[in-house]
Design an enzyme around this catalytic site. Structure first.
Site, PDB file in Angstrom:
ATOM      1  N   ALA A  27       0.736  -1.222   0.171  1.00 55.62           N
ATOM      2  CA  ALA A  27      -0.205   0.015  -0.072  1.00 55.62           C
ATOM      3  C   ALA A  27       0.735   1.144  -0.102  1.00 55.62           C
ATOM      4  O   ALA A  27       0.986   1.910   1.005  1.00 55.62           O
ATOM      5  CB  ALA A  27      -1.002  -0.014   1.035  1.00 55.62           C
ATOM      6  N   ARG A  31       7.563  -3.677  -5.930  1.00 58.33           N
ATOM      7  CA  ARG A  31       8.798  -4.069  -6.456  1.00 58.33           C
ATOM      8  C   ARG A  31       8.518  -5.112  -7.604  1.00 58.33           C
ATOM      9  O   ARG A  31       7.319  -5.713  -7.538  1.00 58.33           O
ATOM     10  CB  ARG A  31       9.510  -5.032  -5.381  1.00 58.33           C
ATOM     11  CG  ARG A  31      10.146  -4.221  -4.323  1.00 58.33           C
ATOM     12  CD  ARG A  31       9.095  -4.339  -3.016  1.00 58.33           C
ATOM     13  NE  ARG A  31       8.775  -5.828  -2.765  1.00 58.33           N
ATOM     14  CZ  ARG A  31       9.435  -6.622  -2.435  1.00 58.33           C
ATOM     15  NH1 ARG A  31      10.854  -6.599  -1.952  1.00 58.33           N
ATOM     16  NH2 ARG A  31       8.987  -8.019  -2.150  1.00 58.33           N
ATOM     17  N   ASP A 256      -1.626  -9.999  -0.885  1.00 55.09           N
ATOM     18  CA  ASP A 256      -0.300 -10.115  -0.714  1.00 55.09           C
ATOM     19  C   ASP A 256      -0.120 -11.142   0.584  1.00 55.09           C
ATOM     20  O   ASP A 256       0.905 -11.780   0.618  1.00 55.09           O
ATOM     21  CB  ASP A 256       0.541  -8.922  -0.465  1.00 55.09           C
ATOM     22  CG  ASP A 256      -0.352  -7.962   0.527  1.00 55.09           C
ATOM     23  OD1 ASP A 256      -1.438  -8.430   1.215  1.00 55.09           O
ATOM     24  OD2 ASP A 256       0.045  -6.694   0.583  1.00 55.09           O
ATOM     25  N   ASN A 314      -6.077  -9.198  11.814  1.00 60.53           N
ATOM     26  CA  ASN A 314      -5.217  -8.146  11.578  1.00 60.53           C
ATOM     27  C   ASN A 314      -4.974  -7.225  12.825  1.00 60.53           C
ATOM     28  O   ASN A 314      -5.625  -7.186  13.521  1.00 60.53           O
ATOM     29  CB  ASN A 314      -5.994  -7.056  10.640  1.00 60.53           C
ATOM     30  CG  ASN A 314      -6.129  -7.300   9.256  1.00 60.53           C
ATOM     31  OD1 ASN A 314      -6.568  -8.635   8.916  1.00 60.53           O
ATOM     32  ND2 ASN A 314      -5.801  -6.429   8.282  1.00 60.53           N
TER      33      ASN A 314
END
Length: 510
Positions: A27, A31, A256, A314
């Site tokens: 975020a 890469r 991800d 989270n």
């Protein structure tokens, strides 16, 4: 080499030598990585790094999608040149990103507007509005997904209330938008689809009642495909401009964290912490766990690659420290990450003061230091002045939160967690690794650092036949990399510190 063969055939040699391009977007920065998986090899070469900060445009925080695509195409060209220098063929490319954010395409496949970022405040009241029509308990029973104000469900409710563009025909998550740009296919990969809170946890398909609740146009959400799906070849113009003729686009675990969990060489019975801007603390399961206790603890059952479930929670993560570092840097203080950790290591062990890291007021404050100070002030304490002491405060608090989440997982599953695998950039933080072992009372293995890009590459390799399954791919990683081990030191966090942590948690609003 195919098992049982005395000599490798041509296809086996090319499969072993093949390289894979992983586009790994977080975020704010991304890469392009070139990966290889010869025997005893886990090659992950960074060929391009770039940033794309969200900014306020047209009334919302948005991602600069055109810039992201331009950098990715440049990165693909860089990867093609690097592969040529190695004399090895590129098999495929796949993209993973953060979850919940999306973009809308018109009938010609053109992106209508830059995607709105999850930290935008448009969802501030959306959760309350949605649950006024469908109770939280029913939403959780249908989806098994934790309640976060920025979930796609609430983003879409807010978007619908403000007015979806009339020309919108297709919704794609961020990684799927990029795959569409690269190969032209519109599909949503399962691990990212599950983060929307719109997928039925039992069927693995879009929940029709939730879609009806949002009043979305028919057909807006395309088919869901599993990780490892071959989406087709690169479009001719993409192949020509990047030098990647004949290369396929393969959907990895496009979320991800989904890729990071694939890349974590988990031992049975161990939990994982994907440690970065966010920390994702959980276990890999073969079936969802959906009941009132899980709902009460606000755990989530996100889709994993190859019929697995990411049962996790989270935790705010190193966002807290990075936000403080930006403020210190703006004030002209030397707060290099390595310097801070060196100074933290000189401080006394244990914890004098703690904060509760999952205070929603820490999600995107104007000043992180002020927000941390406010939480402590409400408890009659003060924020330390030294950057090293603040860093230690954050890291100790994260370790205690990880331990608390692990304890909750054990209770919800009715099974012990035997150890913790920490992956991602945070796995390089030796202080946090040791603190996690000490707070949880469990051994910690640190690495791989590049678990997300590695997991992306591994899914592509499984799709290409390099490995037969996920277990074989993980065994390859275990044999190719060293891992640092941290054993727990009992007594580091005294009972009064743990009690203080629980008191901070109890005082937090909401």
């Amino acid at each position: 080499m195919v098992q049982g063969s005395s000599e490798p055939g041509h296809d086996d040699v090319s499969r072993t030598d093949a390289l894979y391009i992983a586009v790994d977007l977080g975020a704010g920065s991304g890469r392009v990585m070139l990966g290889g998986l010869r025997p005893s090899e886990l090659r992950l070469d960074e060929v391009r790094r770039f940033t794309y900060p969200m900014s306020m445009r047209e009334g919302h925080l948005r991602w600069p999608f055109g810039h992201i695509l331009s950098e990715i195409r440049s990165g693909l060209a860089d990867a093609a040149r690097a592969a040529k220098a190695l004399g090895r063929p590129v098999q495929s490319v796949g993209v993973d990103t953060w979850g919940v954010d999306y973009g809308l395409l018109d009938g010609s496949g053109r992106l209508i507007e830059d995607p709105i970022a999850y930290r935008d405040d448009r969802t501030a009241r959306a959760m309350e509005a949605v649950h006024g029509r469908l109770p939280k308990a029913e939403v959780f029973a249908r989806t098994g997904i934790q309640f976060l104000v920025f979930n796609t469900l609430y983003q879409l409710h807010a978007h619908r209330a403000q007015g979806l563009p009339a020309e919108a025909r297709t919704l794609l998550m961020m990684a799927d938008l990029i795959h569409h740009d690269l190969c032209g296919r519109a599909a949503i990969e399962f691990t990212n689809a599950s983060t929307t809170q719109l997928v039925n946890v039992q069927t693995g398909t879009w929940d029709p009642d939730l879609l009806s609740l949002l009043g979305l146009p028919p057909g807006l959400l395309p088919p869901i495909v599993p990780a490892g799906t071959d989406l087709g070849p690169l479009l001719p113009d993409v192949a020509a401009t990047t030098g990647l003729e004949g290369v396929r686009v393969v959907a990895p675990a496009t979320h991800d964290t989904g890729s990071a969990v694939v890349g974590a060489p988990l031992t049975p019975g161990w939990a994982y912490v994907s440690s970065g801007t966010w920390s994702l603390v959980g276990v890999e399961r073969l079936s969802p766990l959906v009941n009132r206790d899980v709902e009460r603890e606000n755990f989530t059952n996100e889709g994993g690659a190859f019929q697995t479930v990411r049962f996790l929670k989270n935790v705010m993560g190193l966002w807290l420290l990075e936000s403080c570092r930006k403020e210190w840097q703006s004030a002209g203080r030397d707060v290099a990450y390595g310097t801070l950790l060196d100074e933290v290591a000189k401080l006394p062990t244990g914890a004098d003061e703690v904060i509760f890291p999952d205070d929603q007021r820490l999600f995107n404050p104007t000043s992180m230091l002020a927000a941390l100070g406010q939480q402590l002030q409400e408890a009659g304490a003060r924020l330390p002045e030294s950057p090293a002491q603040v860093t230690k405060l954050i890291l100790d608090s994260l370790a205690l939160r990880y331990a608390q989440v692990i304890e909750t997982i054990e209770r919800l599953q009715g099974e012990p967690v035997l150890g913790i695998q920490i992956v991602g950039g945070g796995s390089q933080n030796a202080y946090l690794n040791q603190a996690t072992a000490d707070a949880s009372g469990k051994p910690v293995l640190a690495g791989p650092v590049e678990a997300t890009a590695g997991g992306n590459v591994m899914v592509q390799a499984i799709a290409a036949g390099r490995f037969a399954n996920l277990a074989e791919a993980r065994a390859h990683v275990r044999g190719a990399l060293p891992f640092a081990r941290f054993e727990p030191h009992p007594g580091r966090y005294a009972a009064e510190v743990r009690a203080r942590f629980r008191a901070r948690q109890a005082q937090v609003p909401g």
